[in-house]
Write a protein that holds these residues in place. Structure first.
Motif, PDB file in Angstrom:
ATOM      1  N   HIS A   1       9.409 -15.904  -0.463  1.00  0.00           N
ATOM      2  CA  HIS A   1      10.856 -15.729  -0.291  1.00  0.00           C
ATOM      3  C   HIS A   1      11.249 -14.265  -0.495  1.00  0.00           C
ATOM      4  N   THR A   2      10.614 -13.634  -1.459  1.00  0.00           N
ATOM      5  CA  THR A   2      10.924 -12.237  -1.728  1.00  0.00           C
ATOM      6  C   THR A   2      10.602 -11.376  -0.515  1.00  0.00           C
ATOM      7  N   ILE A   3       9.448 -11.599   0.050  1.00  0.00           N
ATOM      8  CA  ILE A   3       9.039 -10.761   1.185  1.00  0.00           C
ATOM      9  C   ILE A   3       9.881 -11.090   2.423  1.00  0.00           C
ATOM     10  N   GLN A   4      10.278 -12.343   2.551  1.00  0.00           N
ATOM     11  CA  GLN A   4      11.204 -12.678   3.640  1.00  0.00           C
ATOM     12  C   GLN A   4      12.480 -11.857   3.510  1.00  0.00           C
ATOM     13  N   ALA A   5      12.978 -11.762   2.292  1.00  0.00           N
ATOM     14  CA  ALA A   5      14.207 -10.996   2.073  1.00  0.00           C
ATOM     15  C   ALA A   5      13.998  -9.537   2.439  1.00  0.00           C
ATOM     16  N   ILE A   6      12.859  -8.986   2.065  1.00  0.00           N
ATOM     17  CA  ILE A   6      12.598  -7.576   2.353  1.00  0.00           C
ATOM     18  C   ILE A   6      12.461  -7.364   3.859  1.00  0.00           C
ATOM     19  N   CYS A   7      11.767  -8.262   4.540  1.00  0.00           N
ATOM     20  CA  CYS A   7      11.629  -8.131   5.996  1.00  0.00           C
ATOM     21  C   CYS A   7      12.991  -8.308   6.674  1.00  0.00           C
TER      22      CYS A   7
ATOM     23  N   GLU B   1       0.855  -1.176   0.000  1.00  0.00           N
ATOM     24  CA  GLU B   1       0.000   0.000   0.000  1.00  0.00           C
ATOM     25  C   GLU B   1       0.900   1.239   0.000  1.00  0.00           C
ATOM     26  N   PRO B   2       0.383   2.362  -0.486  1.00  0.00           N
ATOM     27  CA  PRO B   2       1.223   3.568  -0.461  1.00  0.00           C
ATOM     28  C   PRO B   2       1.475   4.034   0.965  1.00  0.00           C
ATOM     29  N   VAL B   3       2.716   4.378   1.225  1.00  0.00           N
ATOM     30  CA  VAL B   3       3.081   4.917   2.540  1.00  0.00           C
ATOM     31  C   VAL B   3       3.898   6.187   2.326  1.00  0.00           C
ATOM     32  N   LYS B   4       4.006   6.962   3.366  1.00  0.00           N
ATOM     33  CA  LYS B   4       4.778   8.203   3.303  1.00  0.00           C
ATOM     34  C   LYS B   4       6.240   7.875   2.965  1.00  0.00           C
ATOM     35  N   PRO B   5       6.966   8.817   2.397  1.00  0.00           N
ATOM     36  CA  PRO B   5       8.344   8.526   1.978  1.00  0.00           C
ATOM     37  C   PRO B   5       9.158   7.883   3.103  1.00  0.00           C
ATOM     38  N   CYS B   6       9.722   6.743   2.844  1.00  0.00           N
ATOM     39  CA  CYS B   6      10.484   6.029   3.868  1.00  0.00           C
ATOM     40  C   CYS B   6      11.717   5.366   3.272  1.00  0.00           C
ATOM     41  N   LEU B   7      11.870   5.466   1.963  1.00  0.00           N
ATOM     42  CA  LEU B   7      13.019   4.845   1.310  1.00  0.00           C
ATOM     43  C   LEU B   7      13.332   5.707   0.094  1.00  0.00           C
ATOM     44  N   ASP B   8      14.474   6.368   0.150  1.00  0.00           N
ATOM     45  CA  ASP B   8      14.780   7.368  -0.873  1.00  0.00           C
ATOM     46  C   ASP B   8      15.743   6.859  -1.932  1.00  0.00           C
ATOM     47  N   THR B   9      15.937   5.561  -1.980  1.00  0.00           N
ATOM     48  CA  THR B   9      16.862   5.035  -2.962  1.00  0.00           C
ATOM     49  C   THR B   9      16.361   3.662  -3.403  1.00  0.00           C
ATOM     50  N   VAL B  10      17.154   3.002  -4.226  1.00  0.00           N
ATOM     51  CA  VAL B  10      16.828   1.644  -4.645  1.00  0.00           C
ATOM     52  C   VAL B  10      17.799   0.710  -3.938  1.00  0.00           C
ATOM     53  N   VAL B  11      17.282  -0.343  -3.333  1.00  0.00           N
ATOM     54  CA  VAL B  11      18.137  -1.285  -2.618  1.00  0.00           C
ATOM     55  C   VAL B  11      17.968  -2.658  -3.244  1.00  0.00           C
ATOM     56  N   MET B  12      19.097  -3.271  -3.582  1.00  0.00           N
ATOM     57  CA  MET B  12      19.064  -4.602  -4.194  1.00  0.00           C
ATOM     58  C   MET B  12      20.044  -5.501  -3.469  1.00  0.00           C
ATOM     59  N   SER B  13      19.653  -6.755  -3.326  1.00  0.00           N
ATOM     60  CA  SER B  13      20.552  -7.708  -2.686  1.00  0.00           C
ATOM     61  C   SER B  13      20.504  -9.029  -3.426  1.00  0.00           C
ATOM     62  N   ASN B  14      21.662  -9.472  -3.884  1.00  0.00           N
ATOM     63  CA  ASN B  14      21.718 -10.786  -4.525  1.00  0.00           C
ATOM     64  C   ASN B  14      21.635 -11.898  -3.510  1.00  0.00           C
ATOM     65  N   ALA B  15      22.401 -11.780  -2.420  1.00  0.00           N
ATOM     66  CA  ALA B  15      22.530 -12.896  -1.493  1.00  0.00           C
ATOM     67  C   ALA B  15      21.250 -13.114  -0.701  1.00  0.00           C
ATOM     68  N   VAL B  16      20.642 -12.012  -0.254  1.00  0.00           N
ATOM     69  CA  VAL B  16      19.383 -12.145   0.483  1.00  0.00           C
ATOM     70  C   VAL B  16      18.210 -12.190  -0.498  1.00  0.00           C
ATOM     71  N   HIS B  17      18.449 -11.778  -1.699  1.00  0.00           N
ATOM     72  CA  HIS B  17      17.579 -12.024  -2.841  1.00  0.00           C
ATOM     73  C   HIS B  17      16.264 -11.259  -2.835  1.00  0.00           C
ATOM     74  N   GLY B  18      16.405  -9.969  -3.033  1.00  0.00           N
ATOM     75  CA  GLY B  18      15.218  -9.153  -3.222  1.00  0.00           C
ATOM     76  C   GLY B  18      15.658  -7.748  -3.569  1.00  0.00           C
ATOM     77  N   TYR B  19      14.746  -6.974  -4.085  1.00  0.00           N
ATOM     78  CA  TYR B  19      15.060  -5.574  -4.317  1.00  0.00           C
ATOM     79  C   TYR B  19      13.825  -4.741  -4.058  1.00  0.00           C
ATOM     80  N   ILE B  20      14.067  -3.487  -3.730  1.00  0.00           N
ATOM     81  CA  ILE B  20      12.962  -2.647  -3.284  1.00  0.00           C
ATOM     82  C   ILE B  20      13.250  -1.186  -3.588  1.00  0.00           C
ATOM     83  N   SER B  21      12.199  -0.471  -3.942  1.00  0.00           N
ATOM     84  CA  SER B  21      12.275   0.976  -4.046  1.00  0.00           C
ATOM     85  C   SER B  21      10.889   1.489  -3.685  1.00  0.00           C
TER      86      SER B  21
END
Lengths: 1000, 416, 96
Positions: free
Chosen positions: B315-321, B265-285
């Motif tokens: 698995h993706t959401i596990q990585a993000i959490c 869901e839309p939330v107030k600005p809380c992440l101002d960049t793009v974060v990617m991880s190969n080993a933990v396996h997920g990406y988020i912006s």
């Protein structure tokens, strides 16, 4: 008593706060019903124009009443007030509005809404170019709804994997009877409903069912279901996704009704259900009517008004105007009349409404204004009046004078839209049905059937009989019963309804483009004029319109707006709705907590940690650990006050000068047996094992079929038909799968059997000039002399009283024995060796020292010195390739491809910095000319680099283009800090180049 | 083409937005074109735009079986960066990034390219070696980037968990400040509007069902609305490239896989960049609307169904959490899937074929969105000149015979 | 998430127990060294990538650790049959 509470409705008082102000609700309230009871009109501000918004619906469809629940680590953004069960001490606040939701400065922007039509972002903020990031900053600030927590989630979540014969989604009338019919056959039934109570629409119904009040009938049916041991009932549980092969996901909210943070176990549970058959009984959403300023607080769905009155005892206003296109909504007028408050009028768009219930309403003296539309609501933060005007039969034009009706509540109904979401998740395309003015579920793609309102059957009798048939049918197809409903037909009281009118946009005296905003999707401020504008601009596809206007992209996912929006689009395109199509609903049906989807697999359980049998000892010694795959390997063993480099120097020197010990248990070990084992592994490895005798070991490299190095390790011949293969720590599982792939799919005629024995053995490697001496102290039944037990031999024997396999293989270049014992004896053997080695200052060393020592020897680490694009020749390891083997081993042909035989490939070399103390960073790029301009011609890179204490200078391994022919050349590594380190290309073997020390 | 600007917005507001020009025409297909671009996604539209703009070939049709930008353009997670490992890939993606940097002005359409930077996290020593290697290579190729510490990561993305006690602690990251995100739909629409204005016919709801050849050369395409002639046919159909290739009797070294993504869901600005991880396996912006936009790798099996398996989402959401423990209470609003055409070396194919006049641009796998402008640019050049553009020369299909693969699995790793 | 019938275990099991093994029925050439680079490249990398009926290998990785084949529709994801390695499918599509 709160101002809007119906006197007869009582319950235990519950205190809560909203936007910091204290209120009281009663047991059974939702936050929405409690706010309405207290006369709170404005609960939120819209996304784009910051318009004041009130509560519009009563369930999952609510677009406006989005709140932030709780505070601190336990806060939850974006909950719908209509779905929050009230509990003592609940705190909630609006997600938008500054300084307050009642007076929002952003609302001023709303006044300029005309400057912000759909797509306005795309048309502006482009100049000057450099200001975009500033524009964006403010755009982002204005967007979003609630705020995320900023601390880790204090709650836990879990999952339950379930199988059932019949899953019933929804426990309204159709779902309940479906469950009962399935239950009686003995089928395992799960019935889930998102609400706290089962019953669905009946909970707010005044109808008589089987001669009793509907809620009482529900209670008796629920009691009946509870008596079945084969029925699992899941209230507060939303079936939110329907996936392939009848896999469904249910989110159960176990404790949210008790408080923001759970005090009694996991907060939410994800049920992962594989159902043989599914009955979808998910009901329908009432469709709002799209008229000017239909978003002012005090405009609500007719069924929501009835629900608040009948179920919650809340009358959200005083003077009601009901606006409908159908008979069904007339019930709201009756319900409202029952509260003793005024029904100003019923506006019916139809020329000649003549249903039974119309007559009943008229008979109560309520004015029914037929052939009219409610064309505009007026008011600021609350409805003050409704503008009503006659409209033409098609519902496209205002045809007469406007009449004003004072009121503070407008209930509207444009008919009902079946909740086809779950059916749509399966890929079934919803089908437009003119008769019911709605989409029905499309042809089933899974083992499912819809029943009741979600199938477009809106009368109660129909819902009950469809539910019964669906339950019996689902049971039959899962192997139970005979497929016909067994319970007698249920008698219900209901009005026979006349056809409704299809009215998706209520005409105004002004054209749509100039009329006050007629909202279609409330949350994102999508209006009818916005949709028409998008069409004017040339967007034709419903997906384009959705994306251009944001229709349906809110947290309600268009449950209210989509159909109206699609119909307005169809009209603008001069198409039918069926031609215009629908959009595909995707999971989640309602928003679903990330934590619940993650379940237990977070924090330390994110991925299993693998420990060797000696792990505890390492921990006790204060080892630092390195993650290697899932393993925790000792990285180095710092002593008091030591830096990592000091520890590694000390450990390395100990091995070179006396004795070290390494826990090598994590190396993959695959036991391979069978008459064809030698042939098989000779096909897999680049070299041959056909003549390897029992008692002997051999180092091998395996390639992928593309010729690139994939894994390496030693393979030992344990007996004529028995080998033990060592793999890299990280590669063990992949290698086993690789072996099985080739044996099973290409060479089934080869009799070979594989068993992973990695965890069965502890491997303690003693390495250094004193290795034989320490072995002699703990092992008496193996002749340890170099003649009897040579390098690359292995022997069975007894070490410290334990049956052991001892391998004379070496990754350090020193005299080494790898002692393998069953893992249960791991710590025993380790501690015995430590004690026996005390006189030699035996020194445990970790992976870092191991890496330094092997680099001194020029031994590669697959995955560090290779990267999936390296052949054995590139690694200067042609000696390991059996070019004359009879069988074309895996990868061999690829070694002859034009690019693989090309000169100037990157090749493994050693690098020696001209400044001996300078350690090259691993990953540094190698260039031949340090003075060249960027982009530089890169010639290779540093793969491994260390300070070698035993050599007294730094060493590095690198891959360099044509490196094998460039020994002696100086190359450069330009670093980020501007320095360029010069290094000479040397042999990759720095220490004991003749390999004498491991042979002693 | 009437220009968009704040002034035009104001002017149109005064006339109740009743006079906006159509964003593109809905032309009837001609009988014959110089070039037919099959596939009206971002890459296809960009190809048509640059063919018209740079090479002056305007007798072009883009044929799209659905609606413009409705495939992977509409389904990706909009990440843009150019920090690829190998020279060939890095130069191609950086051409693209440079085009992104002026694209809104080039197209007079705000594609909302937000250079908020991209972090690629490292969680083990080998990750860090690979990151050093990649950042060094990028730097010497003239591509911005640096290796940053966990403390610096926490400054850039304060909600990220840099605790040493997490299962796979963050040891560092590469940081490319020029990377970021863009508004995916706007890219397709912007190119479409630009191409249309240059005379390109955009033909929607028309499916190519065959590729007609004569004497080893292309003569046109069969479509659901009849035959359309063309001298050259340029296929840019992502997940359906294999299907198109089969129409011309060709096979490609690509496999089509589901790639899933999801938004909160839309939330107030809380992440101002793009974060990617190969080993933990997920990406988020976080999108400008406020949604957390999340993805991971492809599903394991071939699939054209635009959906994948739920365990991949888990698995993706596990990585993000794991990376952002505070997001655990945020809720998933919607998930979906696309069909990506994956190549064995995680690099695209931009190539002539054995059929004269038939070209393929495919195999972008999980990373195609960021390449949209550059892909269109070099492919247009390749088609116009019947010869690979210098930056496309390494990406011909012949590399799978010679073995000259460009293995970007490390950089493409977690997709994107 | 797929539900896959393992012909060795003779049970339906969850997709999470299996790993995908790529297109089935691609024989390794008997004499690789006799092939041209092109033919070898074809074997290594080129696949039918069928849209629709697809024969593919699956590996019951956390079950019996046996490979087998499945005939699956890559659009609907319906698994039409599974059969043991070395045997032929009974269902074939236009593309196979």
């Amino acid at each position: 008593m709160s101002q809007n509470r119906v006197a007869s409705h009582t319950g235990a008082a519950i205190d809560f706060t909203f936007n910091g102000k204290a209120y009281q609700g009663i047991a059974g309230d939702t936050l929405a019903s409690a706010l309405l009871a207290n006369g709170v009109d404005v609960v939120g501000r819209s996304f784009k124009y910051a318009r004041p918004r009130g509560i519009f619906g009563h369930g999952a469809e609510e677009p406006n009443a989005i709140v932030q629940l709780g505070s601190g680590a336990g806060t939850v953004p974006n909950l719908k007030a209509t779905q929050i069960e009230l509990y003592q001490g609940l705190q909630a606040s609006s997600v938008n509005g500054w300084p307050s939701v009642n007076f929002d400065l952003m609302g001023l922007i709303g006044a300029f809404g005309r400057l912000m039509p759909p797509g306005f972002y795309y048309k502006t903020f482009m100049y000057p170019k450099k200001l975009w990031m500033t524009y964006e900053h403010f755009i982002r600030k204005a967007a979003g709804l609630g705020a995320t927590p900023v601390e880790a989630d204090p709650d836990s979540y879990d999952k339950l994997n379930q199988h059932c014969d019949v899953l019933v989604a929804g426990a309204g009338p159709a779902g309940l009877v479906a469950a009962r019919e399935a239950a009686r056959t003995g089928a395992r039934v799960i019935i889930a409903d998102e609400q706290s109570q089962f019953g669905g629409s009946l909970l707010a119904s005044k109808q008589q069912v089987d001669g009793i009040a509907a809620p009482l009938w529900v209670a008796s049916l629920v009691a009946e279901l509870m008596a079945y041991s084969n029925v699992q009932m899941l209230p507060r549980s939303t079936v939110f996704g329907y996936y392939d092969h009848n896999f469904l996901t249910i989110l159960e909210r176990r404790t949210d009704h008790l408080g923001a943070v759970s005090t009694c176990g996991t907060r939410q549970r994800l049920h992962r259900v594989r159902a043989a058959q599914v009955v979808l009984a998910t009901g329908a959403f009432e469709r709002p009517l799209v008229f000017a300023h239909n978003d002012i607080p005090g405009v609500m769905l007719a069924s929501s008004v009835s629900t608040y009155v009948n179920r919650y005892g809340v009358a959200p206003g005083n003077k009601l105007v009901l606006f409908t296109t159908n008979d069904n909504a007339y019930q709201t007028a009756l319900d409202w009349q029952g509260t003793g408050r005024e029904v100003v009028a019923v506006i019916d768009s139809r020329r000649n409404p003549c249903g039974e219930i119309v007559a009943a309403v008229a008979a109560m003296g309520i004015e029914v204004i037929a052939g009219h539309g409610l064309i505009e609501a007026q008011g600021g933060k609350r409805v003050k009046r409704a503008l009503v005007a006659p409209i033409n039969e098609a519902g496209t034009q205002v045809t007469g004078a406007v009449r004003r009706l004072d009121c503070d509540l407008i209930a509207c109904s444009g008919g009902w839209s079946p909740a086809v979401h779950l059916s749509s998740h399966t890929g079934a395309k919803p089908q437009w049905d003119e008769n019911i003015v709605a989409f029905r579920p499309g042809n089933s793609k899974q083992q499912e059937r819809s029943a009741g309102a979600c199938r477009g059957t809106f009368d109660l009798q129909g819902c009950l009989s469809e539910g019964a048939s669906a339950g019996a049918d689902a049971a039959l197809l899962s192997g139970y019963g005979d497929g016909s409903p067994q319970f007698p037909q249920i008698a219900v009281e209901e009005y026979i309804e006349e056809p409704q009118q299809a009215l998706f946009l209520v005409p105004h005296t002004k054209p749509t483009s100039r009329a006050p905003s007629q909202f279609v999707d409330f949350q994102l401020d999508v209006s009818a004029s916005g949709i028409e504008l998008a069409v004017r601009e040339g967007f034709e596809s419903v997906e384009h319109i959705k994306r251009y206007t944001a229709l349906g992209f809110g947290t309600d996912q268009g449950k209210l707006g989509n159909i109206n929006g699609m119909a307005i689009l169809a009209n603008a395109l001069d198409q039918t709705i069926a031609e215009t199509g629908t959009t595909i609903f995707r999971p989640a049906y309602t928003p679903t907590t990330f934590g619940a989807i993650a379940g237990r697999d977070v924090n330390q359980l994110f991925d299993p940690e693998r420990y060797t049998a000696v792990h505890r000892w390492h921990v006790e010694q204060g080892a630092k650990f390195e993650d290697v795959g899932q393993w925790k390997r000792p990285w180095y063993f710092p002593q008091q006050g030591e830096t990592m480099q000091q520890a590694v120097d000390r450990e390395g020197l100990a091995v070179r000068n006396s004795l070290g010990i390494l826990d090598a248990s994590t190396l993959g070990k695959i036991d391979i047996q069978g008459p064809d084992v030698a042939e098989f592994i000779t096909r897999i490895y680049t070299n041959s094992y056909l003549k390897l005798a029992p008692g002997k070991c051999r180092y091998g490299v395996m390639l992928k079929e593309d010729g690139m190095i994939f894994d390496d390790g030693v393979c030992a011949c344990l007996g004529d038909n028995h080998y033990l293969m060592f793999t890299t720590t990280g590669g063990a599982a992949d290698v086993l799968a690789w072996l099985e792939l080739w044996q099973q799919t290409e060479w089934p005629e080869l009799q070979v059997y594989f068993t992973s024995v990695t965890d069965h053995w502890t491997t303690a490697t003693v390495s250094g000039p004193n290795a034989r001496r320490v072995m002699a102290k703990v092992c008496t039944d193996i002749d340890l002399s170099n003649e009897a037990f040579a390098f690359m031999d292995w022997r069975d024997g007894t070490v410290a009283g334990v049956k052991a396999r001892v391998f004379r293989i070496s990754f350090t270049g020193e005299l080494s024995y790898e002692v393998n014992v069953p893992a249960h004896y791991g710590r025993h053997i380790w501690e015995t060796l430590i004690a026996a080695g005390e006189e030699f200052n035996i020194t445990p060393y970790g992976t870092e020292t191991m890496h330094v020592l092997r680099a001194e020897k020029g031994f590669i680490i697959v995955g560090q010195d290779t990267d999936g694009s390296m052949t054995p020749a590139d690694m200067n390891m042609d000696w390991v390739v059996g070019k004359n083997k009879a069988f074309s081993f895996i990868g061999k042909r690829s070694l002859q491809r034009s690019d693989t035989v090309r000169a100037n490939r990157k090749q493994l070399v050693g690098l020696k910095t001209l400044n001996a103390k300078e350690v090259l960073p691993e990953g540094a790029q190698v260039v031949f000319d340090a003075e060249q301009k960027i982009p530089m011609a890169m010639q290779g890179h540093v793969t491994s680099s260390y300070f070698s204490a035993s050599l007294g200078h730094s060493i590095a391994l690198a891959v360099v283009k044509g490196g094998h022919d460039r020994l002696g050349q100086v190359v450069y590594c330009p670093l980020a800090d501007g320095r360029s380190i010069a290094a000479e290309i040397v042999s990759s073997v720095f220490y004991d180049p003749k390999g004498e020390r491991q042979h002693v | 083409m009437k220009k968009y600007s704040a002034f035009s917005l104001l002017k149109n507001a005064l006339s109740y937005h009743e006079n906006w020009q159509k964003v593109w025409r809905s032309p009837t297909p001609k009988q014959d074109y110089n070039v037919i671009v099959v596939g009206g996604g971002g890459h296809g539209l960009a190809t048509a735009y640059y063919l018209a703009k740079i090479h002056g070939i305007t007798n072009i049709a883009v044929i799209e079986k659905g609606y413009l930008g409705g495939g992977n353009t509409a389904r990706n997670t909009t990440i843009i960066r150019s920090n690829y490992l190998w020279d060939e890939a890095a130069q191609l993606y950086d051409l693209s990034l440079k085009l992104w940097e002026g694209l809104s002005q080039e197209l007079n359409y705000n594609v909302m390219f937000s250079q908020r930077g991209v972090l690629n996290l490292g969680h083990n020593l080998q990750d860090m070696r690979d990151i050093e290697r990649r950042v060094n290579a990028n730097r010497l190729n003239g591509i911005d980037g640096e290796v940053v510490t966990p403390q610096r990561i926490a400054e850039i993305a304060p909600l990220i968990n840099i605790s040493r006690n997490s299962r796979y602690p963050i040891l560092g990251a590469s940081w490319q400040p020029r990377g970021g995100t863009a508004r995916h739909d706007a890219v397709a629409w912007g190119y479409a509007r630009g191409a249309d204005a240059l005379g390109v016919d955009l033909i929607q709801q028309t499916e190519v069902t065959g590729i007609r050849r004569k004497d080893g050369a292309v003569v046109g395409v069969e479509t659901s609305n009849g035959f359309i002639g063309a001298r050259k046919v340029a296929c840019v159909t992502a997940g359906n490239s294999g299907v198109l290739a089969a129409m011309a009797g060709l096979r490609l070294p690509v496999e089509s896989r589901p790639l899933q993504a999801l938004v909160s869901e839309p939330v107030k600005p809380c992440l101002d960049t793009v974060v990617m991880s190969n080993a933990v396996h997920g990406y988020i912006s976080q999108s400008d609307k406020g949604d957390l936009v999340i993805g991971a790798g492809v599903d394991s099996y071939n699939g054209y169904g635009q959906r994948g398996s739920f365990n991949v989402v888990e698995h993706t959401i596990q990585a993000i959490c794991e990376l952002f423990p505070a997001f655990s209470r945020v809720r998933m609003n919607r998930q979906w899937g696309g069909v990506v055409d994956t190549c064995p070396d995680a690099c695209p194919i931009i190539s002539k074929t054995s059929v004269q006049g038939l070209y393929f641009n495919c195999g972008w796998g999980t990373g195609g969105f960021k390449a949209t402008p550059g892909s269109g640019y070099v492919f247009a050049d390749t088609v116009a000149n019947d010869h690979p553009h210098p930056l496309a020369a390494a990406f011909t299909v012949e590399r799978f015979d010679t073995g000259a693969l460009i293995d970007e699995h490390g950089a493409a790793g977690v997709a994107h | 998430m797929l539900l896959i019938y393992c012909p060795h275990c003779q049970e339906y099991r969850e997709e999470e127990e299996f790993s995908y093994g790529g297109e089935a029925h691609i024989m390794r050439p008997l004499a690789p060294d006799a092939l041209s680079d092109k033919d070898w490249g074809d074997y290594l990398f080129f696949r039918t990538n069928a849209r629709g009926i697809h024969h593919e290998m699956w590996y019951h990785a956390v079950g019996c650790r046996r490979y087998f084949n499945a005939t699956r529709d890559t659009v609907t994801y319906e698994i039409l049959e599974t059969y043991k390695t070395g045997t032929q499918p009974t269902i074939t599509g236009a593309n196979s």
